[in-house]
Design a protein around this motif. Structure first.
Motif, mmCIF file in Angstrom:
data_model
loop_
_atom_site.group_PDB
_atom_site.id
_atom_site.type_symbol
_atom_site.label_atom_id
_atom_site.label_comp_id
_atom_site.label_asym_id
_atom_site.label_seq_id
_atom_site.Cartn_x
_atom_site.Cartn_y
_atom_site.Cartn_z
ATOM 1 N N ARG A 1 0.834 -1.207 0.000
ATOM 2 C CA ARG A 1 0.000 0.000 0.000
ATOM 3 C C ARG A 1 0.871 1.260 0.000
ATOM 4 N NH1 ARG A 1 -4.374 0.337 4.657
ATOM 5 N NH2 ARG A 1 -2.590 0.974 5.903
ATOM 6 N N GLU B 1 -16.214 5.906 4.684
ATOM 7 C CA GLU B 1 -15.299 5.572 5.788
ATOM 8 C C GLU B 1 -15.763 6.284 7.049
ATOM 9 O OE1 GLU B 1 -10.913 4.950 4.915
ATOM 10 O OE2 GLU B 1 -11.365 6.686 3.694
ATOM 11 N N LYS C 1 -2.333 6.817 1.271
ATOM 12 C CA LYS C 1 -2.165 7.270 2.652
ATOM 13 C C LYS C 1 -1.197 8.448 2.598
ATOM 14 C CE LYS C 1 -1.933 4.901 7.093
ATOM 15 N NZ LYS C 1 -3.162 5.418 7.683
ATOM 16 N N GLY D 1 -8.139 -0.878 3.771
ATOM 17 C CA GLY D 1 -7.561 -1.189 5.076
ATOM 18 C C GLY D 1 -7.097 -2.638 5.186
ATOM 19 N N VAL D 2 -5.981 -2.818 5.871
ATOM 20 C CA VAL D 2 -5.488 -4.168 6.169
ATOM 21 C C VAL D 2 -6.480 -4.842 7.127
ATOM 22 C CG1 VAL D 2 -3.588 -5.465 7.219
ATOM 23 C CG2 VAL D 2 -3.101 -3.412 5.844
ATOM 24 N N THR D 3 -7.002 -4.055 8.073
ATOM 25 C CA THR D 3 -7.952 -4.609 9.043
ATOM 26 C C THR D 3 -9.262 -4.987 8.339
ATOM 27 O OG1 THR D 3 -6.982 -2.951 10.506
ATOM 28 C CG2 THR D 3 -8.797 -4.256 11.394
ATOM 29 N N TYR E 1 -5.545 13.817 5.402
ATOM 30 C CA TYR E 1 -5.804 13.932 6.839
ATOM 31 C C TYR E 1 -5.944 15.408 7.212
ATOM 32 C CZ TYR E 1 -4.834 9.065 6.460
ATOM 33 O OH TYR E 1 -4.908 7.757 6.061
ATOM 34 N N GLY F 1 -9.559 -0.542 11.859
ATOM 35 C CA GLY F 1 -8.259 0.055 11.542
ATOM 36 C C GLY F 1 -7.186 -0.453 12.487
ATOM 37 N N THR F 2 -5.948 -0.225 12.120
ATOM 38 C CA THR F 2 -4.812 -0.738 12.893
ATOM 39 C C THR F 2 -4.826 -0.224 14.336
ATOM 40 O OG1 THR F 2 -3.496 -0.961 10.915
ATOM 41 C CG2 THR F 2 -2.280 -0.745 12.974
ATOM 42 N N LEU G 1 -9.405 4.307 1.506
ATOM 43 C CA LEU G 1 -8.223 3.489 1.759
ATOM 44 C C LEU G 1 -8.600 2.012 1.937
ATOM 45 C CD1 LEU G 1 -5.174 4.398 2.249
ATOM 46 C CD2 LEU G 1 -5.600 3.656 4.589
ATOM 47 N N ALA H 1 -10.641 7.841 10.370
ATOM 48 C CA ALA H 1 -9.570 7.211 9.598
ATOM 49 C C ALA H 1 -9.693 5.698 9.731
ATOM 50 C CB ALA H 1 -8.215 7.717 10.065
ATOM 51 N N ARG I 1 -14.133 13.753 1.965
ATOM 52 C CA ARG I 1 -12.746 13.396 2.218
ATOM 53 C C ARG I 1 -11.990 13.182 0.910
ATOM 54 N NH1 ARG I 1 -10.072 8.817 2.163
ATOM 55 N NH2 ARG I 1 -8.156 8.801 3.368
HETATM 56 C C1 LIG Z 1 -8.338 6.876 5.990
HETATM 57 C C2 LIG Z 1 -8.132 5.518 6.572
HETATM 58 N N1 LIG Z 1 -9.022 4.541 6.298
HETATM 59 C C3 LIG Z 1 -8.869 3.295 6.783
HETATM 60 C C4 LIG Z 1 -7.816 2.966 7.611
HETATM 61 C C5 LIG Z 1 -7.681 1.576 8.134
HETATM 62 O O1 LIG Z 1 -6.589 0.939 7.530
HETATM 63 P P1 LIG Z 1 -5.803 -0.223 8.279
HETATM 64 O O2 LIG Z 1 -6.814 -1.249 8.631
HETATM 65 O O3 LIG Z 1 -4.816 -0.710 7.264
HETATM 66 O O4 LIG Z 1 -5.152 0.388 9.456
HETATM 67 C C6 LIG Z 1 -6.879 3.953 7.936
HETATM 68 C C7 LIG Z 1 -5.766 3.674 8.861
HETATM 69 O O5 LIG Z 1 -4.713 3.312 8.479
HETATM 70 C C8 LIG Z 1 -7.019 5.250 7.392
HETATM 71 O O6 LIG Z 1 -6.126 6.211 7.658
#
Ligand SMILES: Cc1ncc(COP(=O)(O)O)c(C=O)c1O
Length: 357
Positions: free
Chosen positions: A95, A233, A197, A259-261, A202, A302-303, A257, A236, A187
């Motif tokens: 990413r 979303e 990212k 997300g990994v989560t 932000y 999210g992380t 974004l 974040a 956003r």
């Molecule tokens: C805008 C945004 N969306 C989603 C996420 C969740 O992504 P992740 O699950 O990779 O942390 C994040 C955090 O990193 C973010 O900044």
């Protein structure tokens, strides 16, 4: 690329805090920083680990003026047996480079990204807290440093990684948040930078966050940038709902974004027997389904928080409580399973963990 490790002078050596309650998020940093330079002539070079400290840049550096920068966020988890694992770091590496391409920055070789983080985390191991729910947050960043004001891609960049021990997100138990649906500010838009990212996303979200706080909400739910009709979303984080027992989340788009989560929650749901549906969620339909009780749970992913339950939604003057307003069973089960895997308490059938030690 070889990573040079510079000595850490005694006077620069701080000791990690002992009280996990004092950690917070991103407030304390470890003793060392990983850096590597890139320029058009030499490509990537001079990877090194130095004592942590301020970075001196020319005031004309492009990052200060045109926000040509990208970053990532991932964590190292300390297991009860003392071992240390990262969670799906290859996804962050991939990413990071997708973000870099979008911002006309050079891609960082995956090996430099991953081995750099491994080496830095091993050197700073004493900073990885072990209290329940704590972790070491890892912040890789890439900035444009060419000192010229012309609006064009920088011919020189700095990649760096810093580490911050962070406290347990839910030290006081789960805390469902009040969310304001933002119906004016957006956003991101299709074709914009929402999937990257990058700092600008932000910075441009902050005023909507302030507006939400003034109205008694903690975070913002973002709608799509064209029609302001579809949910994208939350703050974040990516967003999930439980509708009639099915886990629902919007499909990946070119404005938010990946997300990994989010990806991990969807994979886990499959193996836990939780039905999941990836489909657009219109805000009017969502509000109606919350009102009628069809939506029993909502959470961000999210992380930082893993999952963050949504207790209340405000939209166009109406305020509705999601389900019981507390933490639902699906949210809790996903949280327990995902954190169980991250902290080595549960098996990792997906091969998500990367052992650092
Ligand atoms: C805008 C945004 N969306 C989603 C996420 C969740 O992504 P992740 O699950 O990779 O942390 C994040 C955090 O990193 C973010 O900044």
């Amino acid at each position: 690329m070889e990573i040079r490790i510079e000595p850490l002078p005694g006077e620069r050596r701080k000791t990690p805090p002992t009280d996990p309650a004092a950690l917070g998020f991103g407030q304390i940093f470890t003793n060392r920083i990983l850096k590597a330079d890139w320029d058009e002539q030499r490509g990537w070079h001079d990877a090194r680990i130095e004592p942590y400290g301020p970075i001196a840049l020319d005031p004309a550096a492009k990052v200060y003026h045109y926000a040509q920068e990208v970053f990532e966020g991932l964590k190292a988890y300390r297991w009860q047996d003392g071992r240390v694992a990262l969670f799906r770091p290859q996804m962050n590496a991939a990413r990071f480079n997708r973000s870099a391409v979008r911002l006309a920055l050079p891609e960082v070789p995956e090996r430099l990204f991953l081995e750099g983080i491994d080496t830095l985390v091993r050197l700073e191991e004493e900073w990885i807290p072990s209290a329940d729910g704590t972790s070491l947050y890892i912040r890789p960043t890439l900035i444009a440093v060419e000192p010229k004001l012309g609006v064009r891609p920088s011919d020189a960049c700095l990649f760096f990684v810093i580490l911050s021990p962070v406290g347990a997100y839910y030290a006081g138990g789960f805390n469902p948040v009040r969310i304001l649906v933002e119906d004016y500010y957006v956003r991101a838009v299709p074709g914009g930078t929402g999937t990257a990212k990058t700092g600008g996303n932000y910075a441009s979200s902050l005023s909507a966050g302030l507006k939400a706080k003034e109205r008694g909400f903690e975070q913002v739910l973002w709608l799509d940038g064209i029609q302001r009709k579809y949910v994208e979303e939350v703050g974040a984080m990516n967003i999930f709902f439980v509708v009639d027992g099915t886990l629902v989340t919007p499909p990946l788009s070119d404005s938010f974004l990946a997300g990994v989560t989010r990806d991990s929650v969807l994979e886990l749901a499959g193996t836990l027997g939780i039905p999941a549906d990836v489909r657009p969620v219109a805000i009017d339909e969502l509000m109606a389904d919350v009102r009628s009780g069809r939506v029993s749970e909502a959470f961000g992913s999210g992380t930082a928080a893993v999952v963050s339950p949504v207790g209340v939604l405000g939209y166009k003057g109406e305020v509705v409580t999601v389900g019981s307003g507390g933490v639902g069973p699906v949210t809790r089960r996903l949280y327990d399973t995902l954190t169980g895997i991250q902290y080595g308490r549960l098996p990792d059938p997906f091969g998500w963990l990367h052992q650092v030690k």
